[in-house]
Write a protein that holds these residues in place. Structure first.
Motif, mmCIF file in Angstrom:
data_model
loop_
_atom_site.group_PDB
_atom_site.id
_atom_site.type_symbol
_atom_site.label_atom_id
_atom_site.label_comp_id
_atom_site.label_asym_id
_atom_site.label_seq_id
_atom_site.Cartn_x
_atom_site.Cartn_y
_atom_site.Cartn_z
ATOM 1 N N LYS A 1 17.542 14.980 -45.713
ATOM 2 C CA LYS A 1 18.566 15.036 -44.671
ATOM 3 C C LYS A 1 19.958 14.822 -45.256
ATOM 4 N N ILE A 2 20.066 13.865 -46.147
ATOM 5 C CA ILE A 2 21.349 13.587 -46.801
ATOM 6 C C ILE A 2 21.810 14.794 -47.612
ATOM 7 N N LYS A 3 20.891 15.370 -48.380
ATOM 8 C CA LYS A 3 21.217 16.530 -49.214
ATOM 9 C C LYS A 3 21.642 17.715 -48.349
ATOM 10 N N GLN A 4 20.974 17.911 -47.218
ATOM 11 C CA GLN A 4 21.312 19.019 -46.326
ATOM 12 C C GLN A 4 22.719 18.856 -45.752
ATOM 13 N N ASN A 5 23.062 17.644 -45.379
ATOM 14 C CA ASN A 5 24.411 17.372 -44.861
ATOM 15 C C ASN A 5 25.467 17.604 -45.927
ATOM 16 N N GLU A 6 25.133 17.247 -47.166
ATOM 17 C CA GLU A 6 26.060 17.492 -48.278
ATOM 18 C C GLU A 6 26.292 18.989 -48.476
ATOM 19 N N ASN A 7 25.228 19.779 -48.359
ATOM 20 C CA ASN A 7 25.345 21.233 -48.504
ATOM 21 C C ASN A 7 26.231 21.826 -47.411
ATOM 22 N N LYS A 8 26.092 21.318 -46.193
ATOM 23 C CA LYS A 8 26.906 21.807 -45.078
ATOM 24 C C LYS A 8 28.392 21.580 -45.350
ATOM 25 N N LEU A 9 28.711 20.398 -45.881
ATOM 26 C CA LEU A 9 30.101 20.082 -46.193
ATOM 27 C C LEU A 9 30.608 20.919 -47.362
ATOM 28 N N TYR B 1 16.091 23.278 -39.096
ATOM 29 C CA TYR B 1 14.982 23.379 -40.050
ATOM 30 C C TYR B 1 15.212 22.424 -41.222
ATOM 31 N N ILE B 2 14.140 21.866 -41.723
ATOM 32 C CA ILE B 2 14.226 20.859 -42.789
ATOM 33 C C ILE B 2 14.445 21.501 -44.153
ATOM 34 N N PHE B 3 13.679 22.544 -44.450
ATOM 35 C CA PHE B 3 13.767 23.172 -45.770
ATOM 36 C C PHE B 3 14.550 24.480 -45.697
ATOM 37 N N LEU B 4 15.760 24.446 -46.252
ATOM 38 C CA LEU B 4 16.635 25.611 -46.284
ATOM 39 C C LEU B 4 17.253 25.739 -47.665
ATOM 40 N N THR B 5 17.802 26.897 -47.958
ATOM 41 C CA THR B 5 18.534 27.064 -49.208
ATOM 42 C C THR B 5 19.859 26.323 -49.097
ATOM 43 N N GLU B 6 20.583 26.265 -50.188
ATOM 44 C CA GLU B 6 21.880 25.581 -50.195
ATOM 45 C C GLU B 6 22.829 26.184 -49.160
ATOM 46 N N ASN B 7 22.677 27.483 -48.877
ATOM 47 C CA ASN B 7 23.548 28.173 -47.920
ATOM 48 C C ASN B 7 23.028 28.122 -46.491
ATOM 49 N N GLY B 8 21.880 27.458 -46.286
ATOM 50 C CA GLY B 8 21.346 27.348 -44.932
ATOM 51 C C GLY B 8 20.393 28.453 -44.541
ATOM 52 N N ASN B 9 19.905 29.233 -45.495
ATOM 53 C CA ASN B 9 18.962 30.314 -45.186
ATOM 54 C C ASN B 9 17.519 29.821 -45.293
ATOM 55 N N LEU B 10 16.605 30.516 -44.617
ATOM 56 C CA LEU B 10 15.187 30.215 -44.756
ATOM 57 C C LEU B 10 14.761 30.509 -46.185
ATOM 58 N N ILE B 11 13.763 29.800 -46.670
ATOM 59 C CA ILE B 11 13.336 29.949 -48.061
ATOM 60 C C ILE B 11 12.384 31.125 -48.214
ATOM 61 N N ASN B 12 12.709 32.033 -49.115
ATOM 62 C CA ASN B 12 11.874 33.187 -49.430
ATOM 63 C C ASN B 12 10.611 32.713 -50.144
ATOM 64 N N SER B 13 9.443 33.104 -49.622
ATOM 65 C CA SER B 13 8.181 32.615 -50.176
ATOM 66 C C SER B 13 7.946 33.085 -51.611
ATOM 67 N N SER B 14 8.456 34.276 -51.953
ATOM 68 C CA SER B 14 8.315 34.759 -53.329
ATOM 69 C C SER B 14 9.139 33.898 -54.288
ATOM 70 N N ASN B 15 10.344 33.529 -53.871
ATOM 71 C CA ASN B 15 11.182 32.649 -54.687
ATOM 72 C C ASN B 15 10.531 31.286 -54.844
#
Length: 390
Positions: free
Chosen positions: A278-286, A299-313
């Motif tokens: 949660k802390i890391k996600q808030n830091e990314n938003k800022l 959503y809990i698990f997102l990329t640094e830009n706030g996108n859903l995580i690609n399963s292949s990645n």
């Protein structure tokens, strides 16, 4: 001024247009002719015929396998809310690879017999296709032929009855792959924090599928009852258009069975991990500011830009992570198997483990984990606590 007609029949003037609808058994185009009082009228009749074919209002006795199956896939299956995008992607791949331009593609539906299908399967097997691949092809063809029978294209499903899948033998269950204690400790104790480490820890501690883990929302965590609600899954699929163009998208879907929608225990050892996320996600938003994708808020698990995580990645990240910590490569799904195996070794009942895993029946659980089913107990264990890693 151009003539309104171009064809004379029985003393009357018409405008005639030809249109092709697939190919015959010799590979020649099948043409139909449409007549109108002028070009516009004739073209209108062509479009009406095509629309009626798509809607099932015309049963063409000369319908051919490839063309009709293609229409069925994109005009019937693809718009059904019962078929998930991941399932349609699999169906389209089977059709494209084994039917679309195959030796059986030009067969007339009304004349297809089981022996023709059997010979085609035998030919595929001789060319190196596996029993599993042919089994999946037969499953899709059976589904399509059921539709064709119901629509009046043919009288009997040629894939029901005497069809034999080449190379098919009695299925022997193999043991699932699980991580050892030493491997788990290497995975969980790596000093550098990372998202893939957090995902692995949560999958191990809860037995969730990776798609279920990626679809978790903050509202799904109930710290009062110490429970996790699971009702969505994230998948990366190829969205396929009628013109065969493909676009990979990461989407949210409902789980594949009713049993997959469930509530499971929230191990207390996971609480500090979620707090850290949660802390890391808030830091990314800022850090990202206005460019942060707010569509996936919650959503809990997102990329640094706030996108859903690609399963292949995610799969690539997991492979790199295991190499980094010095552990042999096993799919991320093995963490789920490890969870189930540990619960059985602790004596948890079959029914309880089946519910925790979200299986549709205890038979699936029993068949998967035959080698670890021992004595039964009622109490679940907190794997992370046992390993003393948190």
């Amino acid at each position: 001024m151009a003539s309104k007609t171009n064809y004379t029949m029985n003393g009357k003037e018409y405008f005639r247009i030809s249109a092709s609808f697939g190919r015959d058994a010799n590979g020649k185009l099948i043409r139909k002719y449409f007549y109108g009082k002028n070009e516009k009228d004739a073209k209108k009749k062509v479009e009406e015929y095509k629309d009626n074919l798509k809607q099932g209002l015309i049963v063409d006795k000369n319908a051919y396998l490839s063309l009709t199956m293609d229409t069925w896939l994109f005009e019937v299956v693809n718009i059904s809310n019962k078929v998930k995008p991941t399932t349609f992607e699999r169906y389209e791949g089977i059709f494209r690879n084994y039917i679309k331009n195959s030796s059986i593609a030009p067969l007339q539906l009304k004349d297809i017999k089981s022996l023709q299908i059997q010979k085609y399967y035998n030919d595929l097997y001789e060319k190196g296709k596996t029993t599993s691949q042919i089994f999946n092809l037969n499953k899709l063809l059976k589904h399509f032929f059921n539709y064709a029978v119901n629509e009046g294209y043919l009288l009997k499903n040629p894939c029901i009855g005497q069809i034999v899948i080449p190379g098919e033998v009695e299925h022997k269950e193999s043991e699932v792959e699980v991580f050892t204690d030493d491997e788990l400790k290497a995975i969980l104790s790596y000093p550098k924090e990372s998202q893939i480490k957090d995902i692995a820890t949560i999958c191990l501690a809860t037995g969730m599928r990776r798609g279920e883990c990626l679809a978790l929302k903050w509202k799904d965590l109930n710290t009062n009852t110490m429970e996790i609600s699971i009702d969505e899954t994230v998948s990366t699929v190829a969205i396929i258009s009628k013109d065969s163009s493909r676009e990979n998208k990461t989407i949210i879907q409902i789980p594949k069975t009713k049993g997959s929608i469930r509530t499971i225990p929230l191990p207390i050892t996971l609480k500090p991990i979620f707090d850290k996320i949660k802390i890391k996600q808030n830091e990314n938003k800022l850090k990202i500011g206005e460019s942060y994708n707010k569509e996936n808020e919650g959503y809990i698990f997102l990329t640094e830009n706030g996108n859903l995580i690609n399963s292949s990645n995610l799969s690539r990240s997991w492979k790199r992570y295991l190499k980094k910590v010095g552990v042999r490569y096993i799919k991320l799904h093995a963490l789920r198997h490890t969870y189930a195996t540990r619960q059985f070794e602790a004596g948890l009942k079959l029914k309880t483990v089946s519910v925790l895993l979200g299986h549709s029946s205890t038979e699936i659980t029993s068949n998967t984990y035959t080698h670890v089913l021992k004595k039964e107990k009622e109490k679940s264990i907190d794997i992370l606590n046992v390993l003393k890693m948190c």
